[in-house]
Design an enzyme around this catalytic site. Structure first.
Site, PDB file in Angstrom:
ATOM      1  N   CYS A 255       7.735  -1.850   8.384  1.00  0.00           N
ATOM      2  CA  CYS A 255       6.974  -1.935   7.135  1.00  0.00           C
ATOM      3  C   CYS A 255       7.899  -2.137   5.947  1.00  0.00           C
ATOM      4  O   CYS A 255       8.797  -1.327   5.717  1.00  0.00           O
ATOM      5  CB  CYS A 255       6.138  -0.684   6.903  1.00  0.00           C
TER       6      CYS A 255
ATOM      7  N   ILE B  63       0.839  -1.202   0.000  1.00  0.00           N
ATOM      8  CA  ILE B  63       0.000   0.000   0.000  1.00  0.00           C
ATOM      9  C   ILE B  63       0.872   1.248   0.000  1.00  0.00           C
ATOM     10  O   ILE B  63       0.566   2.230  -0.687  1.00  0.00           O
ATOM     11  CB  ILE B  63      -0.922   0.007   1.249  1.00  0.00           C
TER      12      ILE B  63
HETATM   13  C1  LIG Z   1      -3.136  -4.263   3.482  1.00  0.00           C
HETATM   14  C2  LIG Z   1      -2.320  -4.242   4.724  1.00  0.00           C
HETATM   15  C3  LIG Z   1      -1.892  -3.039   5.283  1.00  0.00           C
HETATM   16  C4  LIG Z   1      -1.132  -2.996   6.425  1.00  0.00           C
HETATM   17  N1  LIG Z   1      -0.758  -1.793   6.962  1.00  0.00           N
HETATM   18  C5  LIG Z   1      -0.023  -1.756   8.103  1.00  0.00           C
HETATM   19  C6  LIG Z   1       0.333  -0.508   8.699  1.00  0.00           C
HETATM   20  O1  LIG Z   1      -0.060   0.558   8.217  1.00  0.00           O
HETATM   21  N2  LIG Z   1       1.102  -0.524   9.822  1.00  0.00           N
HETATM   22  C7  LIG Z   1       1.527  -1.718  10.393  1.00  0.00           C
HETATM   23  O2  LIG Z   1       2.230  -1.679  11.406  1.00  0.00           O
HETATM   24  N3  LIG Z   1       1.178  -2.911   9.871  1.00  0.00           N
HETATM   25  C8  LIG Z   1       0.418  -2.952   8.743  1.00  0.00           C
HETATM   26  N4  LIG Z   1       0.055  -4.172   8.210  1.00  0.00           N
HETATM   27  C9  LIG Z   1       0.489  -5.420   8.879  1.00  0.00           C
HETATM   28  C10 LIG Z   1      -0.627  -5.962   9.767  1.00  0.00           C
HETATM   29  O3  LIG Z   1      -0.901  -5.039  10.797  1.00  0.00           O
HETATM   30  C11 LIG Z   1      -0.208  -7.314  10.390  1.00  0.00           C
HETATM   31  O4  LIG Z   1       0.970  -7.120  11.138  1.00  0.00           O
HETATM   32  C12 LIG Z   1       0.039  -8.354   9.322  1.00  0.00           C
HETATM   33  O5  LIG Z   1      -0.939  -8.221   8.323  1.00  0.00           O
HETATM   34  C13 LIG Z   1       0.034  -9.795   9.859  1.00  0.00           C
HETATM   35  O6  LIG Z   1      -1.215 -10.166  10.327  1.00  0.00           O
HETATM   36  P1  LIG Z   1      -2.269 -10.985   9.387  1.00  0.00           P
HETATM   37  O7  LIG Z   1      -1.537 -12.139   8.790  1.00  0.00           O
HETATM   38  O8  LIG Z   1      -3.399 -11.378  10.292  1.00  0.00           O
HETATM   39  O9  LIG Z   1      -2.707 -10.018   8.324  1.00  0.00           O
HETATM   40  C14 LIG Z   1      -0.741  -4.216   7.049  1.00  0.00           C
HETATM   41  C15 LIG Z   1      -1.159  -5.420   6.515  1.00  0.00           C
HETATM   42  C16 LIG Z   1      -1.947  -5.467   5.371  1.00  0.00           C
HETATM   43  C17 LIG Z   1      -2.393  -6.792   4.817  1.00  0.00           C
END
Ligand SMILES: Cc1cc2nc3c(=O)[nH]c(=O)nc-3n(C[C@H](O)[C@H](O)[C@H](O)COP(=O)(O)O)c2cc1C
Ligand SMILES: Cc1cc2nc3c(=O)[nH]c(=O)nc-3n(C[C@H](O)[C@H](O)[C@H](O)COP(=O)(O)OP(=O)(O)OC[C@H]3O[C@@H](n4cnc5c(N)ncnc54)[C@H](O)[C@@H]3O)c2cc1C
Ligand SMILES: Cc1cc2nc3c(=O)[nH]c(=O)nc-3n(C[C@H](O)[C@H](O)[C@H](O)COP(=O)(O)OP(=O)(O)OC[C@H]3O[C@@H](n4cnc5c(N)ncnc54)[C@H](O)[C@@H]3O)c2cc1C
Ligand SMILES: Cc1cc2nc3c(=O)[nH]c(=O)nc-3n(C[C@H](O)[C@H](O)[C@H](O)COP(=O)(O)O)c2cc1C
Ligand code: FES
Ligand code: FES
Lengths: 310, 261, 310, 261
Positions: free
Chosen positions: C134, C75
């Site tokens: 990130c 993103i």
């Molecule tokens: C589309 C998207 C955007 C994300 N944006 C952020 C963000 O802005 N800041 C952050 O610390 N993590 C961000 N993440 C990471 C998530 O907070 C999380 O750590 C990661 O997706 C793992 O968890 P999950 O497998 O349940 O998605 C993002 C993840 C996704 C998929």
């Protein structure tokens, strides 16, 4: 364009493969086990299960656990050792028309180089693959693959020990693969294998015990493909030697994706367990793709990913 | 060992959570030996990748059947598959039971739950008829009693809750029988590991030979991945052997029940 | 045992949550977007999309691509900046009965600490989560999370800038998470979030272009759960502060697995995109599990994985 | 915006690769505005996790329908689903078309392929009848011509291979019509992005207002993930706006066709 017109053969250092598709170490035993189901002579090469100088008993069970689109394993490199391998498995392997690549490991630099020397002396071996990246053994294995000095030492020592093509199998578990790829190249590798399994764990919530006897293991299968593609792409920018791409290959499209990312050859691993014909199907699928895209040499595919608006 | 696409002929509920699936497997069916298994790829599983191993229950012409219990992802998907749908099967696999020679010991078969599935072909192909000891938690776990009787075998049933046959663990009637007469008997067993362990102890105690079909988790099913290993005694020492290749059937005296450190 | 008997509340530093289940940053917008579908007041906390001091336009499209049991995203942290957030989204968030955790990032230590100062001054914020991991921005982001010195600097600077509970969101892309976890703890973190997405890539084999406008992205979803479980287990052995586990949580069993591995709380991320009710269902499922196992305080679950034959 | 489990009432082949699916969605159906979409979770996809967005085609009582083309994983699984099976649906979503006021401009609808699906409700609910320009590669891509005629609209067809109607891109008859008379016309279009871009150029050239339904890849569908963005002009500058929230329908003059560096 006829099938004959498409050139599928690739070169890994001195080693020429009739096609770029091999089977990954530890997922195809010593070849013989699958010989009843798969025509081994159609493969690019057979890569055998990791071998240490002496016999290895391996880890307690359970040794594998199924996870979403993947598998975690902690086999612990059970094997017959160099002598046991030469006695039990080499007689069959040396009858194959395709090269055998021998995957070796150890817990000291000397153990690696001694194993290399032994297989060099054996004669008829296609190449050696140095497993410096197995996450499932207490000593050795991964630690060589995640430390630049140790990596340089083990590869150089093996380079001195043999004239065989040397393939270094990289650990994915590093901040950036580039420097490791360069060290492996500078230390005398003829090619790199990317990637080995990624450290992982699963717990049974009813018993609250790890699902693996070894507690942790290595993640493989389709779930790791996007990680492997990135590593191959990065490594390909860092080195000139050919890369063998692997990680979740299930079909020709997956294999082609690795090649476009920068791989010269590919290996099928976990997929063998659920579909032994995968490698053979991948070879046919690659040929079909090349024809459809009117590419007459597979080499023209490697590293052709288009970045930016060119 | 053959890999082929097999078509489901029927797939019906047997009792409770047990189903019988008949598949047309022209190449596999004729090759099956008692105690061997088929390794099935259940495609609707999708993100669950591995094949699932099932003992071949019965063989009829170019079809073979399995008798399975729904316990998780794969078996529940399997239970929802309909005739005409296809599975990928690798089989027959593994080292099965030793079919008794004519005039050899009287076979005593011991089955727990779906363990029955591994023993039917043995009963059918054994020149000697013998006794089948069938155990389970409840009545519903007592499978294909009639079929074994139809083969002319003496069927002895025990359930833990007494809802069918003797109220006991199946090892009880087995012990009683051996106490009565231990001569010229051979035990063949398949079932949960605790049951097999008890059977091994009893066989040892009464000094009768026993072949056990071990239920280990599998991955490749053909001997390459080294997932399904168990510790087996080898003159003095021990080594990990593969349930899918050296097994699933082992001589009970070979098995090391307490995995050494 | 009645529902009332089960205690689900957990403590993250000074911050008390009514239950351990939050939604992960970047997967729940600023809360309001889901307020029509999900009862936000049932959640443990709402974690908002990563915010930088100034507005951020984000990466070119495509920004996400679906892979086996997962998603790759790049993103590029599009966002309104601190002022834009306070104007557009804070008015709604501050009306919630559950705490809002604000995820901040920057490209310099000063940017992080200034953002921290701003949100400290705002008042009513539940906690700050420092995104030092990130993978989708050229400068900053991940590099802070993969360098021990930089990590210490950014956490210490934010610690000085605010009295709010500080959560450091760790990068999975390190050889060993232990040392990074310790540094984050020693530098003043009240809790750790593990894990962020893992660097990954996918290529369209027909166009030979990357499937993401940013070329590479971060892998998330069920495919990374076994990696995340291992990291949480390792970090839990290295630090005393609570850990928020995340990575592929789809249901209560997944969440419980993280807690048994060592997590005090969990976050649902990618699953929100395909099942917005996931977090609410996870809360109910955890309560049900605790009752079934006659555990009356969720704290008794954390870190109870049984290793060895005890 | 509602999330509910909807039951498939029918799911039939329309032509070639196009299917019509009717689902009972008691809460969603009554809320739908022309140009809005439903975000469907197709559970048999398993390892493919994301929902798939589809314009709501028609609404009848407590049911709504979609008209979809099989192009990949999700749509092929969807095409194999049977009446009685269930889907999870979130909808109605997005900012749709502006339904013309009584006595306002004459609506000119332009559709490419499944774009027709997004325009039917608009035609049905518009107090003014107008012209529908339907384009496609071949005859099979010309969908529900009859239904629009039944609504009393003038339907003009063009195919690239001439197998149906005029042999031309659909922008040709549109241009001809505007050249004939550009007064008091308003364009509403849905179809592949190249078509929409051409329509925008024509609308600009003849200076008629145009609303375009943009086809962007989506993930969450509700505005949180920022996947579906496209560059939109905002007084002097530009910003990324969300096709799932600010769109899918945008004023053609707002759209920045060349994504700035
Ligand atoms: C589309 C998207 C955007 C994300 N944006 C952020 C963000 O802005 N800041 C952050 O610390 N993590 C961000 N993440 C990471 C998530 O907070 C999380 O750590 C990661 O997706 C793992 O968890 P999950 O497998 O349940 O998605 C993002 C993840 C996704 C998929
Ligand atoms: C040689 C052999 C013969 C068998 N014969 C039969 C039979 O005739 N009838 C029958 O109902 N079952 C039989 N089983 C057990 C059967 O393989 C499992 O019940 C089945 O694999 C469960 O899969 P699942 O996806 O439903 O369960 P899940 O728990 O979802 O499976 C998860 C993983 O664990 C493995 N697994 C789970 N339980 C077992 C088990 N008991 N044994 C081995 N692996 C397991 C699965 O293969 C899979 O890899 C046999 C097993 C072996 C090794
Ligand atoms: C607002 C909106 C309305 C739509 N209305 C319709 C309709 O009425 N009828 C119809 O047939 N299709 C419609 N589409 C396109 C439809 O969403 C895709 O064809 C569908 O998602 C393809 O999924 P798949 O799994 O079969 O294809 P795959 O290629 O396997 O999908 C892979 C990924 O790409 C995405 N994707 C692929 N093609 C498209 C596309 N053209 N647009 C957006 N995402 C795509 C999928 O959603 C998925 O995330 C609409 C799209 C949008 C954004
Ligand atoms: C059960 C199993 C055993 C393995 N054994 C070895 C080994 O002995 N030596 C080695 O270098 N890699 C070993 N690997 C790693 C594979 O060779 C390969 O690098 C990895 O599985 C990624 O490919 P895949 O996703 O296609 O399986 C093993 C993998 C599995 C699943
Ligand atoms: S299951 Fe792979 S070796 Fe037995
Ligand atoms: S699809 Fe997630 S914001 Fe539009």
């Amino acid at each position: 364009m006829g099938a004959s017109a498409v050139n599928l053969s690739v070169q890994l250092g001195k080693l020429k493969l009739q096609n770029p598709v091999m089977v990954a170490s530890g997922t195809f035993g010593y070849g013989a086990e699958y010989s009843g189901l798969v025509d081994l002579n159609q493969l690019g090469a057979v890569v055998v299960k990791g071998i240490r100088l002496g016999p290895v008993r391996g880890n307690p069970t359970p040794r594998t656990v199924e996870v979403s689109s993947g598998l975690i394993n902690a086999i612990g490199l059970q094997g017959p050792g160099v002598d046991g391998f030469i006695e039990k498995y080499w007689p069959f392997l040396k009858t194959l028309q395709v090269p055998t690549i021998i995957n070796i490991w150890g817990t000291t630099v000397e153990e690696y180089s001694e194993a290399a020397r032994r297989f060099d002396a054996l004669g008829g071996v296609g190449a050696l693959e140095l497993n410096v990246s197995c996450p499932n053994i207490k000593k050795g294995g991964a630690q060589f693959g995640t430390d630049l000095q140790l990596l340089a030492q083990v590869v150089s020592a093996c380079r001195k020990a043999t004239a065989l093509p040397l393939i270094t199998k990289m650990s994915p578990n590093v901040v950036s693969v580039g420097p490791f790829a360069r060290v492996a190249e500078e230390s005398g590798s003829d090619a790199l294998s990317i990637m080995n399994s990624y450290p992982a764990m699963a717990i049974d919530i009813e018993t609250r015990r790890p699902r693996l006897g070894n507690v942790t293991g290595g993640l493989t299968g389709p779930c790791i493909k996007p990680i492997a593609i990135k590593l191959v792409w990065e490594a390909a920018k860092a080195v000139k030697i050919p890369i063998i791409g692997m990680g979740g290959i299930q079909n020709a499209s997956d294999a082609i994706e690795f090649m476009i990312a920068g791989a010269t050859a590919v290996a099928v691993g976990t997929a063998n367990f659920y579909e032994p014909q995968t490698a053979v199907q991948v070879i046919a699928g690659i040929a079909e793709y090349l024809k459809r895209h009117e590419i007459d040499d597979i080499a023209e595919l490697t590293g052709t990913v288009q970045i930016g608006s060119d | 060992m053959v890999e082929q696409t097999v078509q489901i002929v029927s797939n019906d509920l047997d009792s409770d959570l047990y189903y019988r699936l008949v598949a047309r497997g022209t190449q596999i069916a004729p090759l099956v030996q008692p105690g061997q298994f088929a390794h099935l790829r259940i495609l609707p599983m999708k993100e669950a990748l591995l094949r699932r191993p099932f003992s071949v229950f019965q063989v009829l012409g170019d079809t073979f059947s399995i008798l399975y219990k729904v316990v998780g992802k794969g078996t529940s998907h399997l239970s929802r598959m309909r005739p005409g749908e296809e599975l990928s099967a690798i089989g027959p696999l593994g080292h099965g039971f030793t079919v008794p020679q004519p005039g050899a010991e009287t076979p005593l078969l011991v089955a727990g739950g779906y363990g029955m599935a591994a023993l039917y072909l043995l009963a059918q192909r054994s020149p000697q008829k013998g006794i089948v000891f069938v155990g389970g938690r409840r009545q519903v776990d007592i499978l294909c009693e009639k079929e074994f009787q139809a083969l002319g075998w003496d069927v002895r049933v025990a359930t833990e809750d007494g809802s069918r046959g003797e109220k006991a663990l199946i090892t009880q009637p087995l012990t009683d029988e051996l106490r009565r007469d231990r001569r010229a008997r051979e035990v063949f067993a398949c079932g949960p590991t605790p049951m097999l362990k008890a059977v091994a102890r009893i066989a040892d105690q009464y000094n009768v030979p026993a072949e056990l079909s071990m239920d280990e988790h599998m991955c490749c099913g053909v001997g390459v991945c080294l997932t399904c290993v168990l510790p087996v005694k080898t003159n003095g020492a021990w080594e990990y052997q593969r349930a899918c290749t050296e097994g699933p059937v082992f001589d009970s005296r070979q098995i090391l029940w307490e995995p050494p450190p």
